[in-house]
Motif scaffolding. Structure first.
Motif, PDB file in Angstrom:
ATOM      1  N   UNK A 161       0.849  -1.166   0.000  1.00 28.75           N
ATOM      2  CA  UNK A 161       0.000   0.000   0.000  1.00 28.75           C
ATOM      3  C   UNK A 161       0.896   1.232   0.000  1.00 28.75           C
ATOM      4  N   UNK A 162       0.549   2.183  -0.840  1.00 33.83           N
ATOM      5  CA  UNK A 162       1.368   3.393  -0.921  1.00 33.83           C
ATOM      6  C   UNK A 162       1.120   4.262   0.296  1.00 33.83           C
ATOM      7  N   UNK A 163       2.058   5.140   0.531  1.00 29.68           N
ATOM      8  CA  UNK A 163       1.933   6.007   1.711  1.00 29.68           C
ATOM      9  C   UNK A 163       0.755   6.983   1.568  1.00 29.68           C
ATOM     10  N   UNK A 215      -2.371   4.983   2.384  1.00 27.76           N
ATOM     11  CA  UNK A 215      -2.378   4.727   3.822  1.00 27.76           C
ATOM     12  C   UNK A 215      -2.815   5.985   4.573  1.00 27.76           C
ATOM     13  N   UNK A 216      -2.358   7.132   4.163  1.00 28.00           N
ATOM     14  CA  UNK A 216      -2.734   8.397   4.793  1.00 28.00           C
ATOM     15  C   UNK A 216      -4.232   8.642   4.642  1.00 28.00           C
ATOM     16  N   UNK A 217      -4.765   8.363   3.464  1.00 29.90           N
ATOM     17  CA  UNK A 217      -6.198   8.537   3.242  1.00 29.90           C
ATOM     18  C   UNK A 217      -7.026   7.587   4.112  1.00 29.90           C
ATOM     19  N   UNK A 218      -6.572   6.356   4.261  1.00 31.77           N
ATOM     20  CA  UNK A 218      -7.275   5.394   5.108  1.00 31.77           C
ATOM     21  C   UNK A 218      -7.264   5.871   6.554  1.00 31.77           C
ATOM     22  N   UNK A 219      -6.101   6.311   7.032  1.00 31.49           N
ATOM     23  CA  UNK A 219      -6.007   6.818   8.409  1.00 31.49           C
ATOM     24  C   UNK A 219      -6.885   8.059   8.603  1.00 31.49           C
ATOM     25  N   UNK A 246      -9.615   8.775   6.990  1.00 27.45           N
ATOM     26  CA  UNK A 246     -11.007   8.330   7.012  1.00 27.45           C
ATOM     27  C   UNK A 246     -11.358   7.719   8.364  1.00 27.45           C
ATOM     28  N   UNK A 247     -10.455   6.940   8.930  1.00 34.43           N
ATOM     29  CA  UNK A 247     -10.693   6.340  10.248  1.00 34.43           C
ATOM     30  C   UNK A 247     -10.815   7.431  11.311  1.00 34.43           C
ATOM     31  N   UNK A 248      -9.928   8.406  11.272  1.00 34.19           N
ATOM     32  CA  UNK A 248      -9.964   9.507  12.230  1.00 34.19           C
ATOM     33  C   UNK A 248     -11.262  10.308  12.069  1.00 34.19           C
ATOM     34  N   UNK A 249     -11.677  10.577  10.837  1.00 33.09           N
ATOM     35  CA  UNK A 249     -12.906  11.326  10.595  1.00 33.09           C
ATOM     36  C   UNK A 249     -14.115  10.551  11.130  1.00 33.09           C
ATOM     37  N   UNK A 250     -14.135   9.237  10.934  1.00 33.84           N
ATOM     38  CA  UNK A 250     -15.236   8.425  11.448  1.00 33.84           C
ATOM     39  C   UNK A 250     -15.263   8.457  12.975  1.00 33.84           C
ATOM     40  N   UNK A 251     -14.110   8.398  13.605  1.00 38.17           N
ATOM     41  CA  UNK A 251     -14.063   8.452  15.065  1.00 38.17           C
ATOM     42  C   UNK A 251     -14.526   9.803  15.590  1.00 38.17           C
TER      43      UNK A 251
END
Length: 184
Positions: free
Chosen positions: A1-3, A6-10, A12-17
């Motif tokens: 996975x490209x950096x 990975x940044x976009x996934x993180x 999205x997780x932070x935004x959901x939290x």
């Protein structure tokens, strides 16, 4: 996975939290504004009826009942009399707000809630599945103010009716009602 991915996934997780925390905070704020669940398990919920000329009332649920209590200030025609007739209960309680299919079951009866006297009447309607739904309308006066309540539940059962009336006499609605009457 490209950096970058990975940044976009993180992100999205932070935004959901953050969204979940904001929702939980809003829910907790709304619950705190309504009040706490009392020792008997009755918990408040938002007033479900549309705005009227009178202030919104208060609603609670518990013990297979929903209870709606409302103060209608300066509504009594004669401040010294009580609610004496079934027609007066019908007008005061306006049970059709809850469901337009409700009809009176029979004559009402005199009732005492704490030290106030009024009148109660049972209403019923047939649901689409054939079962019957019952509610009790209660109206009484305090000085020149009208206090109305609807106990929605199986009030055809005397024990259930008593549970609804016992709640009306408990601290939870009485404290709310006294706050509404302050300065009147």
């Amino acid at each position: 996975m490209t950096s970058r991915r990975r940044t976009l996934v993180y992100a999205a997780i932070v935004a959901a939290q953050v969204g979940a925390l904001a929702y939980a905070a809003r829910w907790a704020e709304d619950r705190a504004a309504l009040g706490h669940t009392d020792s008997l398990g009755w918990r408040p919920f938002p007033w479900p009826f549309p705005p009227e000329p009178w202030p919104a009332g208060r609603a609670w649920t518990g013990d297979d009942h929903d209870v709606y209590v409302q103060l209608k200030p300066n509504l009594c025609a004669d401040c010294q009399t009580e609610i004496l007739t079934d027609e007066a209960v019908d007008r005061a309680v306006d049970i059709q707000r809850l469901d337009p299919r409700f009809e009176p079951v029979g004559p009402g009866s005199r009732i005492r809630i704490t030290d106030l006297f009024g009148r109660a009447r049972t209403y019923c309607h047939k649901r689409r599945n054939g079962s019957l739904r019952y509610a009790e309308g209660v109206a009484f006066t305090y000085k020149c103010d009208l206090i109305v309540a609807i106990v929605d539940g199986n009030v055809s059962d005397p024990q259930k009716r008593k549970a609804g009336r016992d709640f009306l006499e408990s601290n939870t609605p009485q404290v709310w009602l006294l706050k509404q009457l302050e300065g009147r």
